[in-house]
Design a protein around this motif. Structure first.
Motif, PDB file in Angstrom:
ATOM      1  N   ALA A  56      16.759  94.342 -27.116  1.00  0.00           N
ATOM      2  CA  ALA A  56      18.002  94.622 -26.429  1.00  0.00           C
ATOM      3  C   ALA A  56      18.394  93.605 -25.334  1.00  0.00           C
ATOM      4  N   GLU A  57      17.468  92.833 -24.976  1.00  0.00           N
ATOM      5  CA  GLU A  57      17.815  91.473 -24.143  1.00  0.00           C
ATOM      6  C   GLU A  57      18.334  90.573 -24.916  1.00  0.00           C
ATOM      7  N   ILE A  58      17.878  90.236 -26.049  1.00  0.00           N
ATOM      8  CA  ILE A  58      18.519  89.445 -26.909  1.00  0.00           C
ATOM      9  C   ILE A  58      20.042  89.612 -27.000  1.00  0.00           C
ATOM     10  N   LEU A  59      20.303  90.902 -27.174  1.00  0.00           N
ATOM     11  CA  LEU A  59      21.678  91.369 -27.720  1.00  0.00           C
ATOM     12  C   LEU A  59      22.577  91.382 -26.211  1.00  0.00           C
ATOM     13  N   ASP A  60      21.864  91.604 -25.197  1.00  0.00           N
ATOM     14  CA  ASP A  60      22.769  91.667 -24.059  1.00  0.00           C
ATOM     15  C   ASP A  60      23.306  89.899 -23.879  1.00  0.00           C
ATOM     16  N   GLY A  61      22.261  89.294 -24.059  1.00  0.00           N
ATOM     17  CA  GLY A  61      22.540  87.721 -23.883  1.00  0.00           C
ATOM     18  C   GLY A  61      23.542  87.114 -24.928  1.00  0.00           C
ATOM     19  N   LEU A  62      23.330  87.747 -26.032  1.00  0.00           N
ATOM     20  CA  LEU A  62      24.457  87.256 -26.973  1.00  0.00           C
ATOM     21  C   LEU A  62      25.954  87.727 -26.596  1.00  0.00           C
ATOM     22  N   ARG A  63      25.896  89.093 -26.286  1.00  0.00           N
ATOM     23  CA  ARG A  63      27.253  89.478 -25.914  1.00  0.00           C
ATOM     24  C   ARG A  63      27.802  88.684 -24.626  1.00  0.00           C
ATOM     25  N   LEU A  64      27.079  88.478 -23.795  1.00  0.00           N
ATOM     26  CA  LEU A  64      27.599  87.481 -22.640  1.00  0.00           C
ATOM     27  C   LEU A  64      27.999  86.056 -23.141  1.00  0.00           C
ATOM     28  N   LEU A  65      27.156  85.744 -24.104  1.00  0.00           N
ATOM     29  CA  LEU A  65      27.441  84.444 -24.738  1.00  0.00           C
ATOM     30  C   LEU A  65      28.684  84.559 -25.572  1.00  0.00           C
ATOM     31  N   GLU A  66      28.966  85.679 -26.234  1.00  0.00           N
ATOM     32  CA  GLU A  66      30.344  85.638 -26.812  1.00  0.00           C
ATOM     33  C   GLU A  66      31.419  85.886 -25.774  1.00  0.00           C
ATOM     34  N   ARG A  67      31.265  86.533 -24.974  1.00  0.00           N
ATOM     35  CA  ARG A  67      32.399  86.526 -23.952  1.00  0.00           C
ATOM     36  C   ARG A  67      32.631  85.405 -23.368  1.00  0.00           C
ATOM     37  N   LYS A  68      31.809  84.501 -22.930  1.00  0.00           N
ATOM     38  CA  LYS A  68      32.055  83.331 -22.285  1.00  0.00           C
ATOM     39  C   LYS A  68      32.678  82.207 -23.631  1.00  0.00           C
ATOM     40  N   THR A  69      32.339  82.304 -24.592  1.00  0.00           N
ATOM     41  CA  THR A  69      32.566  81.438 -25.857  1.00  0.00           C
ATOM     42  C   THR A  69      34.182  81.995 -26.047  1.00  0.00           C
ATOM     43  N   SER A  70      34.397  83.304 -26.113  1.00  0.00           N
ATOM     44  CA  SER A  70      35.895  83.728 -26.269  1.00  0.00           C
ATOM     45  C   SER A  70      36.670  83.036 -25.139  1.00  0.00           C
ATOM     46  N   LEU A  71      36.283  83.118 -23.941  1.00  0.00           N
ATOM     47  CA  LEU A  71      36.975  82.808 -22.773  1.00  0.00           C
ATOM     48  C   LEU A  71      37.215  81.040 -23.020  1.00  0.00           C
ATOM     49  N   VAL A  72      36.161  80.539 -23.286  1.00  0.00           N
ATOM     50  CA  VAL A  72      36.428  78.989 -23.650  1.00  0.00           C
ATOM     51  C   VAL A  72      37.365  78.845 -24.579  1.00  0.00           C
ATOM     52  N   SER A  73      37.264  79.652 -25.765  1.00  0.00           N
ATOM     53  CA  SER A  73      38.286  79.264 -26.892  1.00  0.00           C
ATOM     54  C   SER A  73      39.668  79.581 -26.342  1.00  0.00           C
ATOM     55  N   THR A  74      39.887  80.582 -25.735  1.00  0.00           N
ATOM     56  CA  THR A  74      41.316  80.918 -25.040  1.00  0.00           C
ATOM     57  C   THR A  74      41.913  79.836 -24.311  1.00  0.00           C
ATOM     58  N   LEU A  75      40.941  79.219 -23.218  1.00  0.00           N
ATOM     59  CA  LEU A  75      41.261  78.455 -22.543  1.00  0.00           C
ATOM     60  C   LEU A  75      41.613  76.968 -23.134  1.00  0.00           C
ATOM     61  N   LEU A  76      40.923  76.680 -24.209  1.00  0.00           N
ATOM     62  CA  LEU A  76      41.114  75.458 -25.186  1.00  0.00           C
ATOM     63  C   LEU A  76      42.371  75.721 -25.747  1.00  0.00           C
ATOM     64  N   LYS A  77      42.735  76.847 -26.325  1.00  0.00           N
ATOM     65  CA  LYS A  77      44.008  77.173 -27.078  1.00  0.00           C
ATOM     66  C   LYS A  77      45.137  77.031 -26.140  1.00  0.00           C
ATOM     67  N   ALA A  78      45.087  77.411 -24.881  1.00  0.00           N
ATOM     68  CA  ALA A  78      46.140  77.359 -23.805  1.00  0.00           C
ATOM     69  C   ALA A  78      46.433  75.826 -23.593  1.00  0.00           C
ATOM     70  N   SER A  79      45.335  75.189 -23.287  1.00  0.00           N
ATOM     71  CA  SER A  79      45.551  73.591 -23.033  1.00  0.00           C
ATOM     72  C   SER A  79      46.080  72.829 -24.227  1.00  0.00           C
ATOM     73  N   VAL A  80      45.676  72.988 -25.454  1.00  0.00           N
ATOM     74  CA  VAL A  80      46.263  72.446 -26.516  1.00  0.00           C
ATOM     75  C   VAL A  80      47.868  72.739 -26.531  1.00  0.00           C
ATOM     76  N   TYR A  81      48.109  74.005 -26.426  1.00  0.00           N
ATOM     77  CA  TYR A  81      49.508  74.453 -26.616  1.00  0.00           C
ATOM     78  C   TYR A  81      50.430  73.857 -25.501  1.00  0.00           C
ATOM     79  N   SER A  82      49.709  73.690 -24.400  1.00  0.00           N
ATOM     80  CA  SER A  82      50.376  72.957 -23.179  1.00  0.00           C
ATOM     81  C   SER A  82      50.604  71.556 -23.395  1.00  0.00           C
ATOM     82  N   ILE A  83      49.526  71.033 -24.111  1.00  0.00           N
ATOM     83  CA  ILE A  83      49.793  69.402 -24.152  1.00  0.00           C
ATOM     84  C   ILE A  83      50.812  69.260 -25.428  1.00  0.00           C
ATOM     85  N   VAL A  84      50.877  70.161 -26.301  1.00  0.00           N
ATOM     86  CA  VAL A  84      52.047  70.203 -27.504  1.00  0.00           C
ATOM     87  C   VAL A  84      53.137  70.101 -26.928  1.00  0.00           C
ATOM     88  N   LEU A  85      53.322  71.345 -26.054  1.00  0.00           N
ATOM     89  CA  LEU A  85      54.592  71.622 -25.440  1.00  0.00           C
ATOM     90  C   LEU A  85      55.104  70.428 -24.606  1.00  0.00           C
TER      91      LEU A  85
END
Length: 95
Positions: A56-85
């Motif tokens: 249970a502790e490992i799964l909670d940690g992995l969920r938190l990591l997944e959310r953070k990774t998703s956020l970083v991925s979204t921010l990276l995509k937005a930055s790349v789109y901004s640079i291309v634009l």
């Protein structure tokens, strides 16, 4: 443990006189089964402990990591789109 195995094997031996006694090989096989049972009895609580709280502790940690990774991925995509634009706008102004 050998005495426990021997006691278990002798307890498994036939009690009536009509049945034939165990051969040496049969006793050795039964002793190995007794050792296997004892080892499995020792292993069962350890596996139960690993399978309960830690998972249970490992799964909670992995969920938190997944959310953070998703956020970083979204921010990276937005930055790349901004640079291309910005690059497209810069290229359009220069022409």
């Amino acid at each position: 443990m050998a005495t426990t195995a021997a006691a278990s094997v002798s307890a498994a031996a036939p009690s009536t006189t009509d049945e034939q006694p165990l051969t040496h090989l049969e006793r050795e096989v039964l002793e190995e089964y007794v050792k296997l049972k004892e080892n499995l009895d020792k292993l069962a609580p350890l596996l139960a402990d690993l399978g309960s709280d830690a998972t249970a502790e490992i799964l909670d940690g992995l969920r938190l990591l997944e959310r953070k990774t998703s956020l970083v991925s979204t921010l990276l995509k937005a930055s790349v789109y901004s640079i291309v634009l910005q690059q497209e706008m810069f290229d359009g102004v220069g022409d």
